[in-house]
Motif scaffolding. Structure first.
Motif, PDB file in Angstrom:
ATOM      1  N   GLY A 163       4.314  -3.383  -2.641  1.00  0.00           N
ATOM      2  CA  GLY A 163       4.731  -2.032  -2.279  1.00  0.00           C
ATOM      3  C   GLY A 163       3.801  -1.296  -1.343  1.00  0.00           C
ATOM      4  N   ALA A 164       3.174  -1.995  -0.398  1.00  0.00           N
ATOM      5  CA  ALA A 164       2.293  -1.354   0.600  1.00  0.00           C
ATOM      6  C   ALA A 164       1.222  -0.503  -0.061  1.00  0.00           C
ATOM      7  N   PRO A 165       0.309  -1.128  -0.832  1.00  0.00           N
ATOM      8  CA  PRO A 165      -0.661  -0.355  -1.615  1.00  0.00           C
ATOM      9  C   PRO A 165      -1.657   0.440  -0.791  1.00  0.00           C
ATOM     10  N   ARG A 166      -1.834   0.122   0.487  1.00  0.00           N
ATOM     11  CA  ARG A 166      -2.786   0.866   1.308  1.00  0.00           C
ATOM     12  C   ARG A 166      -2.223   2.198   1.801  1.00  0.00           C
ATOM     13  N   LEU A 167      -0.933   2.398   1.611  1.00  0.00           N
ATOM     14  CA  LEU A 167      -0.299   3.644   2.041  1.00  0.00           C
ATOM     15  C   LEU A 167      -0.165   4.604   0.861  1.00  0.00           C
ATOM     16  N   PRO A 177       8.503  -5.915 -10.385  1.00  0.00           N
ATOM     17  CA  PRO A 177       7.110  -5.800 -10.840  1.00  0.00           C
ATOM     18  C   PRO A 177       6.723  -4.348 -11.110  1.00  0.00           C
ATOM     19  N   SER A 178       5.921  -4.169 -12.156  1.00  0.00           N
ATOM     20  CA  SER A 178       5.469  -2.812 -12.468  1.00  0.00           C
ATOM     21  C   SER A 178       4.653  -2.235 -11.319  1.00  0.00           C
ATOM     22  N   PHE A 211      11.117 -11.305  -6.280  1.00  0.00           N
ATOM     23  CA  PHE A 211      11.550 -10.571  -7.468  1.00  0.00           C
ATOM     24  C   PHE A 211      12.369 -11.444  -8.402  1.00  0.00           C
ATOM     25  N   ASN A 212      12.097 -12.744  -8.360  1.00  0.00           N
ATOM     26  CA  ASN A 212      12.704 -13.659  -9.306  1.00  0.00           C
ATOM     27  C   ASN A 212      11.923 -13.582 -10.616  1.00  0.00           C
ATOM     28  N   ARG A 213      12.571 -13.941 -11.696  1.00  0.00           N
ATOM     29  CA  ARG A 213      11.903 -13.889 -12.994  1.00  0.00           C
ATOM     30  C   ARG A 213      10.816 -14.958 -13.059  1.00  0.00           C
TER      31      ARG A 213
END
Length: 205
Positions: free
Chosen positions: A126-130, A146-147, A197-199
């Motif tokens: 999810g683009a954690p640097r933004l 994912p959480s 996003f597969n299990r």
């Protein structure tokens, strides 16, 4: 819009106008231009496995997100960035996040004059640097979200995706408050399963 969206509970005027204003042809692979408006998911670029969600599935997700002007929005596994272009048309400050090189190249071309930021990176992160986002749109089906992606939502944020964890697909809206995360089914939807996003595999005895 008239035959695929209005007749299947997509009634928000702003959402419908965005689909009218953003042409779909620049975001599909050259081989799919002739069927760009068909009610099916389509390849987004030559040499890429990414696909655009079918118009109805995408419209249900976009409508549920209830995008407000000036909000920060992220399209995950964006492909060529059609969803991000719709979010920008609705007034969001949109970012398209993708890891597939062919899809990234297509997005940079298709979104060149749109104001949408195109970012390379792991969709599941999810683009954690933004900074955190008010809106997250997942361009594809998920067996598990994912959480880490939900944690990229700002308080009051919304995330929409197609859930296939139980087999039949459903459009899901996730909302995050300062203290809680909620999930609500929007309606039936389908889409290509995203590998990110597969299990996770489970052992069987």
């Amino acid at each position: 819009v008239e035959r695929q969206l209005r007749t299947y509970d997509v009634t928000d005027a702003a959402t419908l106008q965005a689909f009218l204003d953003v042409p779909r042809e620049p975001f599909v692979a050259p081989s799919a231009v002739a069927v760009a408006y068909g009610d099916s998911d389509l390849p987004c670029a030559a040499g890429s496995k990414r696909r655009l969600l079918a118009p109805l599935a995408l419209a249900r997700l976009v409508q549920a997100l209830d995008v407000k002007r000036g909000e920060r929005a992220l399209e995950v596994a964006a492909g060529s960035g059609y969803g991000a272009a719709l979010l920008a048309k609705l007034g969001a400050k949109a970012t398209a996040l993708e890891s597939d090189e062919a899809a990234l190249a297509a997005a940079r071309t298709a979104l060149a004059d749109s104001g949408v930021e195109v970012v390379a990176g792991d969709p599941a992160a999810g683009a954690p640097r933004l900074p955190a986002f008010d809106v997250i749109l997942v361009n594809g089906a998920c067996a598990a979200v994912p959480s880490a992606l939900i944690e990229r939502l700002a308080p009051g944020g919304r995330l929409a995706y197609v859930d296939v964890s139980t087999g039949a697909g459903s459009a899901i809206l996730v909302t995050r408050s300062a203290s809680d995360v909620g999930h609500r089914r929007i309606g039936a939807a389908s889409g290509p399963l995203l590998p990110e996003f597969n299990r996770a595999p489970e052992f069987a005895f």
